[in-house]
Design a protein around this motif. Sequence first.
Motif, PDB file in Angstrom:
ATOM      1  N   ALA A  21      29.020  48.862  50.083  1.00 18.71           N
ATOM      2  CA  ALA A  21      28.300  48.334  48.934  1.00 18.71           C
ATOM      3  C   ALA A  21      28.531  49.221  47.706  1.00 18.71           C
ATOM      4  CB  ALA A  21      26.812  48.235  49.253  1.00 18.71           C
ATOM      5  N   GLU A  22      28.618  50.562  47.918  1.00 15.27           N
ATOM      6  CA  GLU A  22      28.807  51.471  46.778  1.00 15.27           C
ATOM      7  C   GLU A  22      30.168  51.231  46.123  1.00 15.27           C
ATOM      8  OE1 GLU A  22      27.961  53.111  50.087  1.00 15.27           O
ATOM      9  OE2 GLU A  22      26.174  52.052  49.356  1.00 15.27           O
TER      10      GLU A  22
ATOM     11  N   HIS B  28      31.399  49.611  42.294  1.00 17.60           N
ATOM     12  CA  HIS B  28      32.403  50.103  41.355  1.00 17.60           C
ATOM     13  C   HIS B  28      33.349  48.964  40.937  1.00 17.60           C
ATOM     14  CE1 HIS B  28      35.010  52.794  39.242  1.00 17.60           C
ATOM     15  NE2 HIS B  28      36.029  52.557  40.060  1.00 17.60           N
ATOM     16  N   SER B  29      33.728  48.142  41.900  1.00 20.26           N
ATOM     17  CA  SER B  29      34.580  46.988  41.560  1.00 20.26           C
ATOM     18  C   SER B  29      33.851  46.068  40.579  1.00 20.26           C
ATOM     19  CB  SER B  29      34.939  46.199  42.820  1.00 20.26           C
ATOM     20  OG  SER B  29      35.702  46.991  43.689  1.00 20.26           O
ATOM     21  N   TYR B  30      32.574  45.882  40.813  1.00 19.57           N
ATOM     22  CA  TYR B  30      31.742  45.068  39.920  1.00 19.57           C
ATOM     23  C   TYR B  30      31.750  45.656  38.505  1.00 19.57           C
ATOM     24  CZ  TYR B  30      27.431  42.660  38.362  1.00 19.57           C
ATOM     25  OH  TYR B  30      26.504  41.897  37.685  1.00 19.57           O
ATOM     26  N   ASN B  31      31.583  46.966  38.456  1.00 20.40           N
ATOM     27  CA  ASN B  31      31.551  47.623  37.146  1.00 20.40           C
ATOM     28  C   ASN B  31      32.877  47.492  36.398  1.00 20.40           C
ATOM     29  OD1 ASN B  31      28.932  48.374  37.586  1.00 20.40           O
ATOM     30  ND2 ASN B  31      29.401  50.491  38.172  1.00 20.40           N
ATOM     31  N   LYS B  32      33.975  47.570  37.137  1.00 20.49           N
ATOM     32  CA  LYS B  32      35.286  47.420  36.482  1.00 20.49           C
ATOM     33  C   LYS B  32      35.410  46.032  35.854  1.00 20.49           C
ATOM     34  CE  LYS B  32      38.028  49.112  39.876  1.00 20.49           C
ATOM     35  NZ  LYS B  32      39.246  49.620  40.535  1.00 20.49           N
ATOM     36  N   MET B  33      34.926  45.034  36.589  1.00 21.68           N
ATOM     37  CA  MET B  33      34.982  43.668  36.059  1.00 21.68           C
ATOM     38  C   MET B  33      34.054  43.519  34.859  1.00 21.68           C
ATOM     39  SD  MET B  33      37.073  41.532  37.041  1.00 21.68           S
ATOM     40  CE  MET B  33      38.486  42.264  37.800  1.00 21.68           C
TER      41      MET B  33
ATOM     42  N   ALA C 205      31.505  57.644  38.471  1.00 21.42           N
ATOM     43  CA  ALA C 205      30.226  57.979  37.844  1.00 21.42           C
ATOM     44  C   ALA C 205      30.263  57.679  36.351  1.00 21.42           C
ATOM     45  CB  ALA C 205      29.901  59.449  38.087  1.00 21.42           C
ATOM     46  N   GLY C 206      31.396  57.979  35.732  1.00 23.67           N
ATOM     47  CA  GLY C 206      31.528  57.739  34.289  1.00 23.67           C
ATOM     48  C   GLY C 206      31.384  56.258  33.961  1.00 23.67           C
ATOM     49  N   LEU C 207      32.033  55.421  34.754  1.00 26.45           N
ATOM     50  CA  LEU C 207      31.965  53.978  34.509  1.00 26.45           C
ATOM     51  C   LEU C 207      30.537  53.473  34.746  1.00 26.45           C
ATOM     52  CD1 LEU C 207      33.342  51.295  33.841  1.00 26.45           C
ATOM     53  CD2 LEU C 207      34.019  51.102  36.230  1.00 26.45           C
ATOM     54  N   GLN C 208      29.917  53.972  35.812  1.00 24.44           N
ATOM     55  CA  GLN C 208      28.535  53.560  36.089  1.00 24.44           C
ATOM     56  C   GLN C 208      27.624  53.931  34.914  1.00 24.44           C
ATOM     57  OE1 GLN C 208      27.279  51.831  39.026  1.00 24.44           O
ATOM     58  NE2 GLN C 208      25.760  51.527  37.412  1.00 24.44           N
ATOM     59  N   GLY C 209      27.851  55.142  34.373  1.00 20.91           N
ATOM     60  CA  GLY C 209      27.043  55.584  33.230  1.00 20.91           C
ATOM     61  C   GLY C 209      27.216  54.639  32.048  1.00 20.91           C
ATOM     62  N   ALA C 210      28.464  54.251  31.802  1.00 21.52           N
ATOM     63  CA  ALA C 210      28.733  53.356  30.669  1.00 21.52           C
ATOM     64  C   ALA C 210      28.061  52.001  30.897  1.00 21.52           C
ATOM     65  CB  ALA C 210      30.236  53.187  30.497  1.00 21.52           C
ATOM     66  N   ILE C 211      28.177  51.466  32.107  1.00 21.11           N
ATOM     67  CA  ILE C 211      27.575  50.160  32.389  1.00 21.11           C
ATOM     68  C   ILE C 211      26.050  50.258  32.286  1.00 21.11           C
ATOM     69  CG2 ILE C 211      27.285  48.335  34.146  1.00 21.11           C
ATOM     70  CD1 ILE C 211      30.166  48.535  32.984  1.00 21.11           C
ATOM     71  N   ASP C 212      25.497  51.379  32.763  1.00 19.44           N
ATOM     72  CA  ASP C 212      24.042  51.563  32.644  1.00 19.44           C
ATOM     73  C   ASP C 212      23.625  51.501  31.183  1.00 19.44           C
ATOM     74  OD1 ASP C 212      23.807  51.782  35.356  1.00 19.44           O
ATOM     75  OD2 ASP C 212      23.662  53.980  35.380  1.00 19.44           O
ATOM     76  N   GLU C 213      24.463  52.097  30.336  1.00 17.68           N
ATOM     77  CA  GLU C 213      24.123  52.082  28.924  1.00 17.68           C
ATOM     78  C   GLU C 213      24.219  50.663  28.342  1.00 17.68           C
ATOM     79  OE1 GLU C 213      26.096  55.267  26.781  1.00 17.68           O
ATOM     80  OE2 GLU C 213      25.714  54.109  24.938  1.00 17.68           O
ATOM     81  N   PHE C 214      25.275  49.938  28.708  1.00 21.57           N
ATOM     82  CA  PHE C 214      25.425  48.572  28.167  1.00 21.57           C
ATOM     83  C   PHE C 214      24.324  47.642  28.667  1.00 21.57           C
ATOM     84  CE2 PHE C 214      30.220  49.442  28.607  1.00 21.57           C
ATOM     85  CZ  PHE C 214      30.197  50.252  27.491  1.00 21.57           C
ATOM     86  N   THR C 215      23.681  48.020  29.761  1.00 22.87           N
ATOM     87  CA  THR C 215      22.648  47.128  30.292  1.00 22.87           C
ATOM     88  C   THR C 215      21.256  47.730  30.119  1.00 22.87           C
ATOM     89  OG1 THR C 215      23.023  48.094  32.478  1.00 22.87           O
ATOM     90  CG2 THR C 215      24.149  46.032  32.016  1.00 22.87           C
TER      91      THR C 215
ATOM     92  N   PHE D 149      27.652  40.273  42.646  1.00 23.63           N
ATOM     93  CA  PHE D 149      28.010  41.069  43.810  1.00 23.63           C
ATOM     94  C   PHE D 149      27.138  40.560  44.949  1.00 23.63           C
ATOM     95  CE2 PHE D 149      27.498  44.700  46.675  1.00 23.63           C
ATOM     96  CZ  PHE D 149      28.821  44.799  47.054  1.00 23.63           C
ATOM     97  N   PHE D 150      27.766  40.061  46.020  1.00 26.52           N
ATOM     98  CA  PHE D 150      26.941  39.454  47.068  1.00 26.52           C
ATOM     99  C   PHE D 150      27.178  40.070  48.435  1.00 26.52           C
ATOM    100  CE2 PHE D 150      30.423  36.591  45.789  1.00 26.52           C
ATOM    101  CZ  PHE D 150      31.258  36.779  46.872  1.00 26.52           C
ATOM    102  N   GLY D 151      27.896  41.209  48.467  1.00 24.75           N
ATOM    103  CA  GLY D 151      28.036  41.934  49.724  1.00 24.75           C
ATOM    104  C   GLY D 151      28.741  41.143  50.808  1.00 24.75           C
ATOM    105  N   THR D 152      28.062  40.951  51.952  1.00 21.04           N
ATOM    106  CA  THR D 152      28.722  40.361  53.127  1.00 21.04           C
ATOM    107  C   THR D 152      28.392  38.878  53.318  1.00 21.04           C
ATOM    108  OG1 THR D 152      26.866  41.025  54.498  1.00 21.04           O
ATOM    109  CG2 THR D 152      28.666  42.590  54.309  1.00 21.04           C
ATOM    110  N   LYS D 153      27.850  38.266  52.256  1.00 19.85           N
ATOM    111  CA  LYS D 153      27.408  36.876  52.383  1.00 19.85           C
ATOM    112  C   LYS D 153      28.478  35.931  52.939  1.00 19.85           C
ATOM    113  CE  LYS D 153      25.779  32.992  49.691  1.00 19.85           C
ATOM    114  NZ  LYS D 153      24.483  32.383  49.774  1.00 19.85           N
ATOM    115  N   TYR D 154      29.721  36.093  52.502  1.00 21.11           N
ATOM    116  CA  TYR D 154      30.788  35.224  53.019  1.00 21.11           C
ATOM    117  C   TYR D 154      31.612  35.893  54.107  1.00 21.11           C
ATOM    118  CZ  TYR D 154      29.296  32.488  49.155  1.00 21.11           C
ATOM    119  OH  TYR D 154      28.504  31.776  48.297  1.00 21.11           O
ATOM    120  N   SER D 155      31.774  37.228  54.013  1.00 17.37           N
ATOM    121  CA  SER D 155      32.632  37.892  54.991  1.00 17.37           C
ATOM    122  C   SER D 155      32.012  37.821  56.381  1.00 17.37           C
ATOM    123  CB  SER D 155      32.903  39.337  54.585  1.00 17.37           C
ATOM    124  OG  SER D 155      31.715  39.996  54.278  1.00 17.37           O
ATOM    125  N   GLU D 156      30.681  37.779  56.441  1.00 26.10           N
ATOM    126  CA  GLU D 156      30.029  37.709  57.754  1.00 26.10           C
ATOM    127  C   GLU D 156      30.308  36.369  58.452  1.00 26.10           C
ATOM    128  OE1 GLU D 156      25.647  38.871  58.482  1.00 26.10           O
ATOM    129  OE2 GLU D 156      26.792  40.615  57.778  1.00 26.10           O
TER     130      GLU D 156
END
Length: 440
Positions: free
Chosen positions: A167-168, A172-177, A243-253, A290-297
Amino acid sequence: MRVSRYFLPILRDDPKEAEIVSHRLMLRTGMIRQESAGIYSWLPLGFRVLKKIEQIVREEQNRAGAIEVLMPTIQSADLWRKSGRYDDYGAEMLRIKDRHERDMLYGPTNEEMITDIFRSGVQSYKDLPRSLYHIQWKFRDEIRPRFGVMRGREFLMKDGYSFDLSAEEGRHSYNKMFLAYLRTYKRMGLTAIPMRAETGPIGGDLSHEFLILADTGESEVFFDRGYLDMDWTTAKIDNDDVAGLQGAIDEFTSLYAATDEMHDAAEFETRVEAGRRVNGRGIEVGHIFFFGTKYSEPLGCVVQGRDGEPITIHSGSYGIGVSRLAGAIIEASHDENGIVWPEAVAPFKVGLINLKAGDATVDKACEDLYAKLEGAGVEVLYDDTEERAGAKFAVMDLIGLPWQLVVGPRGLADGMVELKNRKTGERESVSPEDAVTRLA
Ligand code: ATP
Ligand code: MG
Ligand code: MG
Ligand code: MG
């Protein structure tokens, strides 16, 4: 392109069926034609815009590390039965039977198919993370298709999907998008505000919608006006710095922003002081989940971990309404005379207007400019027809190319042509050579 050889079916009058400005202008300028409710042909001018929007989306997806594929529009019902969505999706799904009576459908989205593709193509943790996307037509049998391409039944969407081991990492993939989306809209001249959103039939818990403001938007939005001044473009962000990207996204949100579905009036009032509260309307131009394992399961998307243990993959999905954006950009950028295209998505950069077609001097000057501009890689729509000047000006304003280059006998007598900026209306008298330098 010469107008005399182009296919540009401009309508003289406003089409009656169009309720909003973008729909009206897209029909009037011959960008699109309705074939049946919510289903459109893209005529040459509209097609060029659609391709430009698509290309910006593609470039920003690639920049974020996503990999392009192309899945079919028609899908088998089998995978949808496995995920449980064949029944859940309801009447919005267009269901089809083939000649063998097999249940097929016109894809409204692709989570099931991409999960199955990924599952069958990877073995171990070494094959992750990956993000795959495609830009493909979707079909949703909307109850009320309206506003032209803004709410079509058949529409072009970029949908991307991320595959991570945890999930972590998925976050990060979510944040890149998230960042790729901000960049994508900015390049189209749009200010899109990320808003907390409900996940709807796709499920999951982390989700944002990207909305651009417009009175005709179908969503009611509530946000802190600080978003209007937030300039994230200058921030130095490294996609690989978790961490840097997470910080930026936290700021934008960090500021309050929500659509009606998620809006909490009490929280809005506590977090945002009265003078900064904006309540308006917006157009949803993208949505990430971001929906985790909803479809992969249910679909068995599992890889082998470092010690041979099975890992169920964590996923997200990321949609952009490519065809809706064509309308949304017009909603955001037009005036009383027509469309005002941002340069990045304009069908042509320059409209070259010959004020006296048939006059040898003017024709020669125009041909020369046309050849030089095309030679320099500038996209030019050359009005070489014998229409009256007034009609030519009106059409050029209507179709909204960023620049107009006006060539007539009077100016040429002084060695000058006129360069008009569609957006500001500013006109300048320049030599033909300078015009080429300025536009190239
Ligand atoms: P809406 O709330 O407008 O119905 P949605 O939430 O159902 O959209 P998503 O499943 O989030 O749509 O799809 C991703 C993107 O596809 C949306 O953000 C939107 O830009 C675009 N889109 C969705 N439905 C349509 C449609 N009927 N016509 C054009 N674009 C659409
Ligand atoms: Mg919908
Ligand atoms: Mg929505
Ligand atoms: Mg949505």
